[in-house]
Enzyme design. Sequence first.
Site, PDB file in Angstrom:
ATOM      1  N   HIS A   1       0.926  -0.978   0.059  1.00 22.52           N
ATOM      2  CA  HIS A   1       0.121  -0.020   0.002  1.00 22.52           C
ATOM      3  C   HIS A   1       0.742   1.519   0.018  1.00 22.52           C
ATOM      4  CE1 HIS A   1       0.362  -0.033   4.387  1.00 22.52           C
ATOM      5  NE2 HIS A   1       0.287   1.164   4.215  1.00 22.52           N
TER       6      HIS A   1
ATOM      7  N   ASP B   1      -0.258  -7.673   1.628  1.00 24.77           N
ATOM      8  CA  ASP B   1       0.250  -6.443   1.465  1.00 24.77           C
ATOM      9  C   ASP B   1       1.666  -6.500   1.718  1.00 24.77           C
ATOM     10  OD1 ASP B   1       0.463  -3.334   1.721  1.00 24.77           O
ATOM     11  OD2 ASP B   1      -0.188  -3.339   3.750  1.00 24.77           O
TER      12      ASP B   1
ATOM     13  N   SER C   1       3.876   2.556   8.094  1.00 23.28           N
ATOM     14  CA  SER C   1       3.695   1.603   7.233  1.00 23.28           C
ATOM     15  C   SER C   1       4.888   1.273   6.306  1.00 23.28           C
ATOM     16  CB  SER C   1       2.665   2.357   6.132  1.00 23.28           C
ATOM     17  OG  SER C   1       1.473   2.216   6.798  1.00 23.28           O
TER      18      SER C   1
END
Length: 307
Positions: A92, A149, A242
């Site tokens: 992402h 992911d 992230s």
Amino acid sequence: MCSIEKILVSIVLINILQLETYLCTKNNSKIIMEDAQEKYKFLITAGYRPKIDNLAKYVVSLRGKKYKRFFGDNHGCGGSIISPKVILTAAHCVCRGDSRIELKPLRPSDLLVVAGTPRRLVVTEKTQALKVDKVICHAYYDPKTFHNDIALLLLIKNIYEDGVSAQRISLQTSSLPPHTKCTVLGWGQIFTKGPLPDLILHADIYIMPNEFCKERANDFFFGMMCANDENDFEKDSCVGDSGGPLICNGSVAGIVSFGYGCGAPDEAGFYTNVSSYRDWIRKNGLDKLRPVNYILLIVLQICITEN
């Protein structure tokens, strides 16, 4: 002569003013930092800065190709050095699209990898800024559920590994049991919608049982894991963390993926389980030569044969 004297006087006054400004800023910063520490913990969320940091050398900052106003303001995600030329991160962070069918990787020229420093905003003598050659997103990454992911960045040039400021980290090869203590680190928000730190922050959390994770996620698939500290729910990854690593027993076991708020009560952060994707990582990233290297090898072989 008079004009020269005026110039010299002006230079002296400017230097005095700059010195006063520097000392004032330094003192004010110290007061602000001390005041902030009294009011709330420095979070990753709820993180800390170790006196001796042995983990930051494994982490990189993923950024846009140019900063807007100052160095480091274009930080977007974290990543892990798994080879001098390969960065492990979350899909992402580098793949865009509302669905798997529309998914497209970002252009390599739009990305910059910064390694070799725990500082986000300061260029040190160890700072390495590296361009990206290729972005590889998992073909079955689903941006709606965060399933699969995971992504890899292949760099144009090798990261210089000195073992102190920059170093590759090994991959966790098998799933770890619940309640294994791990460390997540990054430059993410220190609380929900809060500022990003300059110096990288750590938080010690624990892998939770799958049943615990399933109760707290709308979709919980194979290849996912969650982690928190049941005795201190504020410990958590947040926006900006992230793609960074969850390090367990000296290896990268998870990739920061998603969560429901940062440090929310009775919640957990969700991570991509690296051990579930080790074959994919090896196939798509590790020991992979760029096409130009194959051409050079062929040319070299021809030259050797002719000679």
